[in-house]
Structure formats: structure tokens, C-alpha cells
Motif scaffolding. Structure first.
Motif, short mmCIF file in Angstrom:
data_model
loop_
_atom_site.label_atom_id
_atom_site.label_comp_id
_atom_site.label_asym_id
_atom_site.label_seq_id
_atom_site.Cartn_x
_atom_site.Cartn_y
_atom_site.Cartn_z
N SER A 148 11.95 3.41 8.38
CA SER A 148 11.70 4.06 7.10
C SER A 148 10.23 3.98 6.70
O SER A 148 9.72 4.82 5.97
CB SER A 148 12.53 3.40 5.98
OG SER A 148 13.88 3.46 6.29
N LEU A 149 9.57 2.95 7.18
CA LEU A 149 8.17 2.72 6.82
C LEU A 149 7.19 3.35 7.83
O LEU A 149 5.99 3.17 7.72
CB LEU A 149 7.90 1.21 6.72
CG LEU A 149 8.56 0.53 5.52
CD1 LEU A 149 8.68 -0.97 5.74
CD2 LEU A 149 7.78 0.79 4.24
N SER A 167 -0.37 3.88 0.00
CA SER A 167 0.45 4.16 1.18
C SER A 167 1.69 4.97 0.87
O SER A 167 2.17 5.71 1.70
CB SER A 167 0.87 2.86 1.87
OG SER A 167 1.62 2.09 0.97
N ALA A 168 2.23 4.84 -0.33
CA ALA A 168 3.52 5.49 -0.62
C ALA A 168 3.48 6.99 -0.39
O ALA A 168 4.28 7.51 0.37
CB ALA A 168 3.97 5.16 -2.04
N THR A 211 -2.96 2.87 9.54
CA THR A 211 -2.48 1.63 8.94
C THR A 211 -0.96 1.68 8.79
O THR A 211 -0.41 2.65 8.26
CB THR A 211 -3.12 1.41 7.56
OG1 THR A 211 -4.54 1.34 7.72
CG2 THR A 211 -2.63 0.13 6.93
N ALA A 238 -5.41 1.26 1.57
CA ALA A 238 -4.34 1.83 2.38
C ALA A 238 -2.98 1.39 1.87
O ALA A 238 -2.03 2.16 1.85
CB ALA A 238 -4.51 1.42 3.84
N VAL A 239 -2.88 0.13 1.45
CA VAL A 239 -1.61 -0.37 0.93
C VAL A 239 -1.29 0.28 -0.40
O VAL A 239 -0.19 0.75 -0.65
CB VAL A 239 -1.65 -1.90 0.77
CG1 VAL A 239 -0.41 -2.38 0.04
CG2 VAL A 239 -1.77 -2.56 2.12
N ILE A 240 -2.32 0.30 -1.28
CA ILE A 240 -2.08 0.82 -2.62
C ILE A 240 -1.64 2.28 -2.58
O ILE A 240 -0.76 2.72 -3.30
CB ILE A 240 -3.35 0.68 -3.47
CG1 ILE A 240 -3.64 -0.80 -3.70
CG2 ILE A 240 -3.21 1.39 -4.82
CD1 ILE A 240 -4.99 -1.08 -4.31
N ILE A 269 5.33 -2.58 3.10
CA ILE A 269 5.69 -2.44 1.70
C ILE A 269 5.67 -0.97 1.33
O ILE A 269 4.71 -0.28 1.63
CB ILE A 269 4.67 -3.17 0.80
CG1 ILE A 269 4.47 -4.60 1.25
CG2 ILE A 269 5.10 -3.10 -0.67
CD1 ILE A 269 3.17 -5.18 0.76
N LYS A 270 6.72 -0.53 0.69
CA LYS A 270 6.70 0.83 0.18
C LYS A 270 7.65 0.93 -1.00
O LYS A 270 8.78 0.45 -0.93
CB LYS A 270 7.12 1.84 1.26
CG LYS A 270 7.07 3.28 0.79
CD LYS A 270 7.48 4.22 1.91
CE LYS A 270 7.67 5.62 1.38
NZ LYS A 270 8.20 6.52 2.40
N GLU A 271 7.20 1.55 -2.03
CA GLU A 271 8.02 1.71 -3.22
C GLU A 271 9.36 2.35 -2.86
O GLU A 271 9.41 3.36 -2.18
CB GLU A 271 7.29 2.60 -4.23
CG GLU A 271 8.00 2.75 -5.55
CD GLU A 271 8.07 1.46 -6.31
OE1 GLU A 271 8.98 1.32 -7.11
OE2 GLU A 271 7.21 0.58 -6.10
N LEU A 282 0.25 -5.75 6.51
CA LEU A 282 -0.18 -4.47 7.10
C LEU A 282 -0.89 -4.72 8.42
O LEU A 282 -1.40 -5.81 8.67
CB LEU A 282 -1.07 -3.69 6.13
CG LEU A 282 -2.40 -4.29 5.68
CD1 LEU A 282 -3.51 -3.88 6.64
CD2 LEU A 282 -2.74 -3.82 4.28
N PHE A 338 3.01 7.79 3.39
CA PHE A 338 4.15 7.55 4.26
C PHE A 338 5.34 8.41 3.89
O PHE A 338 6.21 8.63 4.71
CB PHE A 338 4.51 6.06 4.24
CG PHE A 338 3.66 5.29 5.19
CD1 PHE A 338 4.04 5.14 6.51
CD2 PHE A 338 2.44 4.77 4.79
CE1 PHE A 338 3.24 4.46 7.41
CE2 PHE A 338 1.64 4.10 5.69
CZ PHE A 338 2.04 3.94 6.99
N ALA A 339 5.34 8.89 2.66
CA ALA A 339 6.44 9.77 2.29
C ALA A 339 6.48 10.97 3.21
O ALA A 339 7.53 11.51 3.52
CB ALA A 339 6.28 10.22 0.84
N VAL A 369 2.21 -0.32 7.06
CA VAL A 369 2.47 -1.30 6.00
C VAL A 369 3.93 -1.75 6.03
O VAL A 369 4.80 -1.06 6.58
CB VAL A 369 2.15 -0.71 4.61
CG1 VAL A 369 0.68 -0.33 4.52
CG2 VAL A 369 3.03 0.49 4.30
N LEU A 398 -2.73 -7.31 -3.12
CA LEU A 398 -1.56 -7.27 -2.26
C LEU A 398 -0.40 -8.08 -2.83
O LEU A 398 0.75 -7.74 -2.65
CB LEU A 398 -1.92 -7.81 -0.87
CG LEU A 398 -2.78 -6.86 -0.03
CD1 LEU A 398 -3.36 -7.61 1.16
CD2 LEU A 398 -1.99 -5.66 0.44
#
Lengths: 149, 298
Positions: free
Chosen positions: A81-82, B19-20, A121, B15-17, A125-127, A113, B23-24, A123, A16
């Protein structure tokens, strides 16, 4: 069991930390960026407001006492946005929260998260949506890349 | 029990890794016309037109600029040191920002942003530059910033840039007051590039340049170059010329890229509310900052 748990948390924290969020309103001066805690709790309030949304929840500590936690996310525009919303939580929801605690040891932190009762879930954080430190690659960075406290 | 426990942690990390992409699919609702905008392949830029809803090309997070202006982040690196005048450096040191390399605890800041003062210009370009709506007619271009629900007008009707004078700017024969968003005049230098000059902003006790506490004064002159590369992409370059704070002009934003959004996109509200700020500080900012600089347990 205890050592295994710590090891698993260390792995989780390491993974993380590669995507440590920088928030727009304030930095990490209050946070212990080396720690990640995960805890189960019951939501008491979800405050959808600027400059940061606040999730308030109660947990039971090892002695069975109730501890009230307050944890921040980013601002509502960012959270939309997330995939978060004003209706993401209601009082009484059982949630599992992963957060970075504050330095002073009080029950406050910055959410990484949250696992909802239905297993979904959310989060923080998002790219492309979470700001990065200068020079941070799109694949994340080591915690050493962040400003020293 | 142990296996179940470990499995739950692994699931959360995964889920974090991952997630992108998940969530997109859950991003803000898109109008059916959005796909046409997103998938268009580099159609030429329309002539003399930068109107539209624009988002930082790398995502909204890219416009937050949590380390200050994007071309010169405040990260302590020698190459990012600004050419301060002695007064500029003194002013910078008097600022207590919540972000950047000199960040302070949430109880110690003096950023005018945190008392909900207007960001002003050019900071509107350098902090939380997110969904940016641009509307124009034959006389002017209006920019609507998401943060703070702020807007400014750039005149393109041929008028001269007001002249900086003591106490404000000279517009015709009239001295006008300094403004948070200044006085802007734009000229098309080619089919795709609008160059905007802005003067007449607020003095240094009212506004900062960026979130890291870099200063700006009422003597600043800002040049923006809006270059529409093609139909879907625009770049913004900003130069700061402030003789009171800096010994020479410098580049604060260098071809910062925007991508065109669905024209039906409804931009999210993003404001500073004094009552919400007070509540946040009471519930979180102040207690979280308490004794934060002392080792735990002391």
C-alpha cells in the motif's frame, strides 16, 4: 559542523516524530522513540516476509569498521500500500536509511524512510494507511501521545 | 559539504511530509472501472445486499486497531475500562500482548496470534480488519478476511441460532463443537441492515478479543449490525455479551465505516507463517528486545 548536524537531525526527528508509526504486530517497547538516526549503507538482504519485512545493510562507522544493521518495516500487505515491493532492494544497493533505533544500543531499528540510489524515497508512514494512537488527529501527534514505556 | 549535507536531510524530511499525495498516485493498480465506483455520489444501497470488497473508509490503517477494539481502545483512560468480571480481569492480566497500553517486549508475549493460531471471531473484526470481501446468495453471506486468509459463513436462510450448551452448541438435536469462527445467523431487519448473532466460539485459552489482550470466552454472544448506508458506504457496529468475562454487554465497534472498492481489486495476501515468524524473532525480535528495559550502557 557537528553542532549544526545535530541541530538538523533534531529538527528532522521532531518533524518525523509527529508521524510516529504504530505497527500492528508489536508496539514501541523495544524502541527509543526519542531518537532518529540517518545513515548511508549498502544493502545485504531484503527479506519480504511477515510479520515485518527486514532490511539488512552494512555501514561504516567513524573508525572505518563495518557495522551490520537490521531494520524492520511493516508487513508486506502494508508495504504494498505504501509503494514498496519485494523488488525494492537488491544486495549492493547504496541507500540512506532513516530509522528509530532500539533501546539497547544494538544495531537494530524501525525504518521511517529509505532513499534509494535513484533518489526515490520510500516511507513507512502514510495518512490512512498507518495506524494511529487513540485520539491522534489526522495531522499527526506529539510523541507524548504514545504509550509510556 | 555542510550545505549539501543539510540540504539532503531537509529533502528527506520534506519527502515524508509531502509523501501522501505522491504515494497516492502509486497506490495499488486500479482497474478502469474503479473510478466509477469511487466517484459515484451516494447512490442508494441495494436492498438486502452487503456484497462487495470493502475497505475501512479512513484507510486500511484504521482497521488495524493497534490499541484494541475501535470503540473502546485500550489506552488506560477510565472511560475505556471494560466491565470485567473478577475472572475476566484475572484472565486479562495473564495475557502478555505486544501492542496496547500493557505491551511487553517481543520475547515475552503469549498472544496466540504470534504462534499463528487462528485469530478467531470476533477478533477478526478487531485486529487487522482490512480489505474485507463479502459474498452472498439467498441462503448465506460469506465474509473473507484479508488477515490470515480466514472466512466465515453467516446463514440467512431462516435457521435458528444454535443454543449454547455444555461442550459446544446445540444444532437441531446434535451437539456441535466450538469453532474459531463460531456459528452465525443473520436476519435483515430492514432493507439495508443485516443483524448477525454469533455463538459457539473457542474458549479463552485459545483466543483473545483483541491485540491488547482483552479476553473472550466460549460463552460470548456477539451481535453485528451491518448497515449499508448507501451504495458505497457501510457501517459495522459490534456488541459483546460475555457473562464469563464482562458484567454487562458493551459496544466494541460503533458504526465503523467501510467504503466500497473496485470489484476487480485483487486483495493482497496476509498470513502468519510459523517459519517466517521464527526467522523474524531470530533476526530481529529477540536481539532487539535484549536488555531493552535496562538503561543504555548497563
Amino acid at each position: 559542523m557537528r553542532k549544526s548536524a545535530i541541530r538538523v537531525f533534531a529538527v528532522a526527528a521532531g518533524l518525523l516524530s509527529g508521524s510516529l508509526p504504530l505497527f500492528a504486530h508489536h508496539g514501541t517497547a523495544v524502541l527509543d522513540t526519542s531518537k532518529t538516526l540517518t545513515m548511508k549503507g549498502t544493502v545485504t538482504e531484503w527479506d519480504w516476509s511477515n510479520p515485518h519485512c527486514l532490511l539488512q545493510f552494512d555501514i561504516k562507522n567513524e573508525g572505518g569498521q563495518v557495522v551490520h544493521w537490521i531494520a524492520e518495516t511493516q508487513n508486506p500487505a502494508e508495504m504494498v500500500s505504501l509503494g514498496w515491493g519485494k523488488a525494492s532492494f537488491k544486495p549492493g544497493d547504496e541507500v540512506t536509511v532513516t530509522l528509530m533505533p532500539v533501546k539497547n544500543g544494538h544495531p537494530y531499528g524501525r525504518i521511517k524512510l529509505v532513499v534509494l540510489p535513484d533518489g526515490k524515497t520510500l516511507v513507512t508512514i502514510k495518512e490512512g494507511l498507518t495506524p494511529k494512537a487513540p485520539g491522534e488527529s489526522s495531522g499527526g501527534s506529539k510523541s507524548d501521545d504514545y504509550p509510556k514505556q | 559539504m555542510r550545505n549539501r549535507y543539510m540540504a539532503s536531510v531537509i529533502v528527506m524530511v520534506a519527502a515524508v511530509i509531502f509523501s501522501a499525495p505522491a504515494f497516492a498516485q502509486n497506490d495499488r493498480p486500479q482497474h478502469p472501472g474503479a473510478s466509477k465506483v469511487q466517484k459515484a455520489t451516494a447512490a442508494p444501497a441495494p436492498r438486502h445486499d452487503i456484497s462487495g470488497t470493502w475497505e475501512p473508509a479512513k484507510g486500511p490503517g484504521d482497521g488495524i486497531q493497534a490499541y484494541g477494539v475501535s470503540a473502546m481502545p485500550n489506552d488506560g483512560k477510565p472511560e475505556h475500562q471494560l466491565p470485567y468480571t473478577p475472572y475476566g480481569l484475572e484472565t486479562y492480566k495473564s495475557h502478555k500482548p505486544l501492542i496496547g497500553s500493557n505491551e511487553v517486549l517481543p520475547t515475552l508475549y503469549n498472544d496466540p496470534r504470534d504462534t499463528c493460531e487462528p485469530l478467531g471471531f470476533p477478533r477478526a473484526n478487531f485486529y487487522n480488519l482490512r480489505e474485507t470481501q463479502i459474498m452472498q446468495d439467498q441462503y448465506k453471506v460469506a465474509i473473507l478476511y484479508e488477515y490470515g486468509e480466514a472466512w466465515r459463513v453467516i446463514w440467512t436462510d431462516g435457521r435458528e441460532l444454535p443454543k449454547l450448551v455444555e461442550g459446544g452448541v446445540l444444532v437441531g438435536k446434535e451437539i456441535r463443537e466450538p469453532r474459531f469462527y463460531g456459528y452465525s445467523v443473520g436476519k435483515w431487519v430492514d432493507d439495508d441492515t443485516l443483524v448477525v448473532q454469533t455463538v459457539g466460539m473457542m474458549p479463552e485459552d485459545k483466543v483473545w478479543l483483541d491485540g491488547t489482550g482483552r479476553p473472550i470466552s466460549d460463552e460470548v454472544r456477539v451481535e453485528e449490525r451491518f448497515h449499508r448506508v448507501n451504495h458505497d458506504r457501510m457501517e459495522l457496529t459490534v456488541t459483546i455479551d460475555d457473562p464469563k468475562m464482562y458484567t454487562k454487554p458493551w459496544l466494541a465497534m460503533n458504526k465503523f465505516a467501510f467504503r466500497l472498492q473496485d470489484p476487480h481489486k485483487d486483495v493482497t495476501e496476509m498470513y502468519c507463517s510459523p517459519s517466517e515468524m521464527e526467522k523474524y524473532n531470530k533476526l530481529f525480535g529477540n536481539p532487539a528486545s535484549e536488555d531493552a528495559n535496562k538503561p543504555h550502557g548497563q
